[in-house]
Design a protein around this motif. Structure first.
Motif, PDB file in Angstrom:
ATOM      1  N   VAL A 153      33.353  32.384  27.484  1.00 14.59           N
ATOM      2  CA  VAL A 153      33.667  33.008  28.762  1.00 14.59           C
ATOM      3  C   VAL A 153      34.071  34.464  28.533  1.00 14.59           C
ATOM      4  CG1 VAL A 153      36.097  32.350  28.689  1.00 14.59           C
ATOM      5  CG2 VAL A 153      34.987  32.697  30.901  1.00 14.59           C
ATOM      6  N   ASP A 154      33.911  35.273  29.564  1.00 19.03           N
ATOM      7  CA  ASP A 154      34.296  36.682  29.494  1.00 19.03           C
ATOM      8  C   ASP A 154      35.798  36.787  29.765  1.00 19.03           C
ATOM      9  OD1 ASP A 154      34.544  39.380  29.504  1.00 19.03           O
ATOM     10  OD2 ASP A 154      33.218  39.748  31.221  1.00 19.03           O
ATOM     11  N   ILE A 155      36.582  36.829  28.706  1.00 22.22           N
ATOM     12  CA  ILE A 155      38.040  36.902  28.845  1.00 22.22           C
ATOM     13  C   ILE A 155      38.458  38.213  29.507  1.00 22.22           C
ATOM     14  CG2 ILE A 155      40.233  36.833  27.592  1.00 22.22           C
ATOM     15  CD1 ILE A 155      38.748  34.227  27.551  1.00 22.22           C
ATOM     16  N   GLY A 156      37.685  39.268  29.250  1.00 20.17           N
ATOM     17  CA  GLY A 156      38.031  40.574  29.811  1.00 20.17           C
ATOM     18  C   GLY A 156      38.085  40.562  31.323  1.00 20.17           C
ATOM     19  N   ALA A 157      37.163  39.854  31.971  1.00 20.34           N
ATOM     20  CA  ALA A 157      37.145  39.794  33.432  1.00 20.34           C
ATOM     21  C   ALA A 157      38.408  39.131  33.973  1.00 20.34           C
ATOM     22  CB  ALA A 157      35.906  39.039  33.893  1.00 20.34           C
ATOM     23  N   ILE A 158      38.878  38.116  33.279  1.00 21.87           N
ATOM     24  CA  ILE A 158      40.102  37.431  33.714  1.00 21.87           C
ATOM     25  C   ILE A 158      41.308  38.351  33.567  1.00 21.87           C
ATOM     26  CG2 ILE A 158      41.620  35.469  33.236  1.00 21.87           C
ATOM     27  CD1 ILE A 158      39.155  33.933  32.309  1.00 21.87           C
ATOM     28  N   ILE A 159      41.326  39.083  32.460  1.00 22.33           N
ATOM     29  CA  ILE A 159      42.446  40.011  32.242  1.00 22.33           C
ATOM     30  C   ILE A 159      42.457  41.098  33.313  1.00 22.33           C
ATOM     31  CG2 ILE A 159      43.370  41.737  30.653  1.00 22.33           C
ATOM     32  CD1 ILE A 159      42.364  39.993  28.356  1.00 22.33           C
ATOM     33  N   ASN A 160      41.263  41.586  33.669  1.00 20.65           N
ATOM     34  CA  ASN A 160      41.178  42.670  34.658  1.00 20.65           C
ATOM     35  C   ASN A 160      41.735  42.254  36.015  1.00 20.65           C
ATOM     36  OD1 ASN A 160      40.062  44.473  32.849  1.00 20.65           O
ATOM     37  ND2 ASN A 160      37.945  43.903  33.359  1.00 20.65           N
ATOM     38  N   TRP A 161      41.340  41.091  36.519  1.00 23.68           N
ATOM     39  CA  TRP A 161      41.802  40.714  37.857  1.00 23.68           C
ATOM     40  C   TRP A 161      43.268  40.298  37.858  1.00 23.68           C
ATOM     41  CZ3 TRP A 161      44.157  36.398  39.606  1.00 23.68           C
ATOM     42  CH2 TRP A 161      44.054  35.209  38.849  1.00 23.68           C
ATOM     43  N   SER A 162      43.749  39.835  36.678  1.00 23.64           N
ATOM     44  CA  SER A 162      45.131  39.353  36.657  1.00 23.64           C
ATOM     45  C   SER A 162      46.147  40.452  36.373  1.00 23.64           C
ATOM     46  CB  SER A 162      45.276  38.249  35.604  1.00 23.64           C
ATOM     47  OG  SER A 162      45.011  38.762  34.310  1.00 23.64           O
ATOM     48  N   GLU A 163      45.670  41.610  35.891  1.00 25.74           N
ATOM     49  CA  GLU A 163      46.613  42.672  35.537  1.00 25.74           C
ATOM     50  C   GLU A 163      47.437  43.129  36.740  1.00 25.74           C
ATOM     51  OE1 GLU A 163      44.475  45.801  33.685  1.00 25.74           O
ATOM     52  OE2 GLU A 163      44.765  45.002  31.658  1.00 25.74           O
ATOM     53  N   GLY A 164      46.778  43.333  37.890  1.00 27.32           N
ATOM     54  CA  GLY A 164      47.495  43.785  39.082  1.00 27.32           C
ATOM     55  C   GLY A 164      48.520  42.781  39.550  1.00 27.32           C
ATOM     56  N   VAL A 165      48.169  41.513  39.518  1.00 21.91           N
ATOM     57  CA  VAL A 165      49.076  40.460  39.964  1.00 21.91           C
ATOM     58  C   VAL A 165      50.301  40.388  39.068  1.00 21.91           C
ATOM     59  CG1 VAL A 165      49.312  37.988  40.371  1.00 21.91           C
ATOM     60  CG2 VAL A 165      47.186  39.160  40.962  1.00 21.91           C
ATOM     61  N   LEU A 166      50.067  40.417  37.739  1.00 23.93           N
ATOM     62  CA  LEU A 166      51.181  40.328  36.808  1.00 23.93           C
ATOM     63  C   LEU A 166      52.088  41.549  36.898  1.00 23.93           C
ATOM     64  CD1 LEU A 166      49.327  38.886  33.671  1.00 23.93           C
ATOM     65  CD2 LEU A 166      50.818  37.669  35.270  1.00 23.93           C
ATOM     66  N   THR A 167      51.484  42.735  37.136  1.00 20.76           N
ATOM     67  CA  THR A 167      52.282  43.966  37.244  1.00 20.76           C
ATOM     68  C   THR A 167      53.217  43.907  38.441  1.00 20.76           C
ATOM     69  OG1 THR A 167      50.521  45.232  36.207  1.00 20.76           O
ATOM     70  CG2 THR A 167      52.162  46.468  37.444  1.00 20.76           C
ATOM     71  N   LYS A 168      52.691  43.485  39.608  1.00 22.59           N
ATOM     72  CA  LYS A 168      53.516  43.389  40.817  1.00 22.59           C
ATOM     73  C   LYS A 168      54.612  42.346  40.658  1.00 22.59           C
ATOM     74  CE  LYS A 168      49.841  44.918  43.923  1.00 22.59           C
ATOM     75  NZ  LYS A 168      48.950  44.542  45.053  1.00 22.59           N
ATOM     76  N   SER A 169      54.286  41.258  39.961  1.00 22.87           N
ATOM     77  CA  SER A 169      55.287  40.210  39.750  1.00 22.87           C
ATOM     78  C   SER A 169      56.421  40.716  38.883  1.00 22.87           C
ATOM     79  CB  SER A 169      54.623  38.993  39.095  1.00 22.87           C
ATOM     80  OG  SER A 169      55.587  38.013  38.800  1.00 22.87           O
ATOM     81  N   ASN A 170      56.098  41.500  37.880  1.00 22.54           N
ATOM     82  CA  ASN A 170      57.129  42.044  36.990  1.00 22.54           C
ATOM     83  C   ASN A 170      57.997  43.079  37.709  1.00 22.54           C
ATOM     84  OD1 ASN A 170      56.321  40.485  34.815  1.00 22.54           O
ATOM     85  ND2 ASN A 170      54.802  42.002  34.132  1.00 22.54           N
ATOM     86  N   GLU A 171      57.369  43.864  38.630  1.00 26.02           N
ATOM     87  CA  GLU A 171      58.132  44.872  39.364  1.00 26.02           C
ATOM     88  C   GLU A 171      59.188  44.223  40.256  1.00 26.02           C
ATOM     89  OE1 GLU A 171      55.255  47.134  41.424  1.00 26.02           O
ATOM     90  OE2 GLU A 171      54.639  48.317  39.662  1.00 26.02           O
ATOM     91  N   LYS A 172      58.847  43.091  40.870  1.00 20.76           N
ATOM     92  CA  LYS A 172      59.807  42.397  41.731  1.00 20.76           C
ATOM     93  C   LYS A 172      60.991  41.882  40.932  1.00 20.76           C
ATOM     94  CE  LYS A 172      56.513  40.977  45.287  1.00 20.76           C
ATOM     95  NZ  LYS A 172      55.900  39.817  45.978  1.00 20.76           N
ATOM     96  N   LYS A 173      60.718  41.476  39.685  1.00 21.62           N
ATOM     97  CA  LYS A 173      61.801  40.988  38.839  1.00 21.62           C
ATOM     98  C   LYS A 173      62.734  42.130  38.437  1.00 21.62           C
ATOM     99  CE  LYS A 173      59.249  37.099  36.890  1.00 21.62           C
ATOM    100  NZ  LYS A 173      58.712  36.485  35.661  1.00 21.62           N
TER     101      LYS A 173
END
Length: 394
Positions: free
Chosen positions: A374-394
């Motif tokens: 599988v293309d791991i890079g594609a998963i990392i790309n779409w999840s980066e924004g979600v993880l960043t926003k989640s960390n900012e709230k913390k």
């Protein structure tokens, strides 16, 4: 070399030549047993000499003279008997035993049982070939006369068949193949037990003829026609022999034995016909190992398997699983991460991670171990924004 009788029998039966072990220590014990039996075979003269040193003090000078004369002949007869069993009797006996199993039965031959059976029988036949010398010695020391041997012939033949049944597998073919030479040896013992030079000449001629016959059989078994025929070679094709270390170029219409590995270059293609009538087309940039008449290992590249209906399936091992087919045409493309199998004609059976799947005609299946890439890079790309926003709230 120790595996030759087994390989001969299994190749003739179209089965895998691999020996199995049922425990961790079985292979070690088998090697130890093999070393022991081999040492007995080669140390036979020393063993006989030590026995001679023990018994010679109780013999008359005339008896000592006869025994000293017989010792080298005894060793020659022992070697001829062992070679007769190893190169002639045992291979054909094993072939017969495997052949009577019939379809649907997969033999599991373990290393321990094979070593015990083959080499103990080899030593036993070496001892059996001492019979004429024992008869000659007994007549020379006037313990038994040649006339007695003649009068006991019918009982001797019965006893020989009983002994042959004990030292060989329980089948009439191997028993007869063992008994007939023993009967000939008994008749030879009667012939040479008479005090004439002719007896020694006949003995030497028979031993020499036996050596020549065994050499001819060995040459036939080791140099007979190859199991694999290369019909057509295009471009760069190389072969690696079983014990070879270097790849060698291949020409058209060459026969090979099992155990070779073929490799094609970027513009290389070839067609192979096995002795069992299986056509193997090999595409460019392909490496395939021919294990035996019914099994190959496709390391990389593409092959096309075509065969008529057979009770014995043809097996193709790949990095991602195993394919079996009994008839029809199957195309296989093997890579590091997946193997694509297409049933062009007929059906095929796929074995992946212990699971068995049926591939129907006109269908294709991708075989992978551990999941498909599988293309791991594609998963990392779409999840980066979600993880960043989640960390900012913390």
């Amino acid at each position: 070399m120790a595996k030759n009788p087994h390989k001969f029998a299994m190749i003739k039966a179209g089965l895998s030549t691999e020996l199995q072990v049922l425990s961790y220590q079985e292979g070690f014990y088998a090697y130890m047993k093999l070393c022991f039996i081999t040492s007995v075979f080669f140390a036979y003269p020393i063993i006989i000499y030590q026995i001679w040193q023990f018994v010679s003090v109780g013999l008359y000078k005339k008896e000592q003279k006869y025994i000293l004369l017989f010792l080298p002949i005894s060793y020659a007869a022992f070697v001829v008997g062992g070679l007769f069993g190893y190169f002639l009797l045992i291979p054909f006996g094993l072939q017969f035993l495997i052949g009577i199993l019939g379809p649907g039965i997969q033999p599991i031959i373990t290393m321990g049982t094979y070593v015990s059976f083959v080499f103990m029988l080899t030593v036993a036949l070496g001892l059996v070939f001492q019979l004429p010398l024992v008869m000659l010695l007994l007549s020379k020391i006037r313990f038994i006369t040649p006339d007695k041997f003649i009068s006991w012939r019918k009982y001797a033949i019965l006893l020989i068949f009983i002994i042959a049944a004990i030292v060989t597998p329980p089948d009439p073919f191997t028993q007869t193949m063992t008994a007939v030479p023993m009967i000939v040896l008994y008749e030879l013992g009667i012939l040479i037990s008479r005090p004439t030079k002719k007896g020694f000449i006949v003995l030497g001629a028979i031993v020499g003829g036996g050596v020549i016959l065994l050499a001819a059989v060995f040459f036939y078994l080791t140099h007979k026609g190859g199991e694999i025929g290369l019909l057509n070679a295009q471009g760069n094709i190389q072969v690696l022999y079983p014990r070879g270390k270097e790849w060698k170029p291949v020409l058209n219409h060459v026969n090979f034995r099992n155990g070779i590995t073929l490799k094609t270059g970027s513009e290389g293609k070839t067609a192979i016909l096995t002795k069992k009538g299986v056509d193997v087309g090999i595409d460019a940039n392909t490496e395939v190992h021919f294990h035996d008449a019914w099994k190959i290992r496709l390391k990389t590249g593409q092959v096309l398997i075509s065969m008529k209906e057979s009770e014995v399936p043809f097996e193709i091992d790949t990095p991602n699983g195993r394919i079996r087919t009994n008839k029809g045409t199957v195309n296989i493309q093997a890579g590091d991460f997946e193997t694509i199998v297409t049933a062009v004609k007929g059906e095929a059976t796929l074995l992946v991670e212990g699971e068995e799947k049926k591939l129907l005609e006109g269908r294709q299946h991708k075989m992978t171990i551990g999941g498909e890439p599988v293309d791991i890079g594609a998963i990392i790309n779409w999840s980066e924004g979600v993880l960043t926003k989640s960390n900012e709230k913390k």
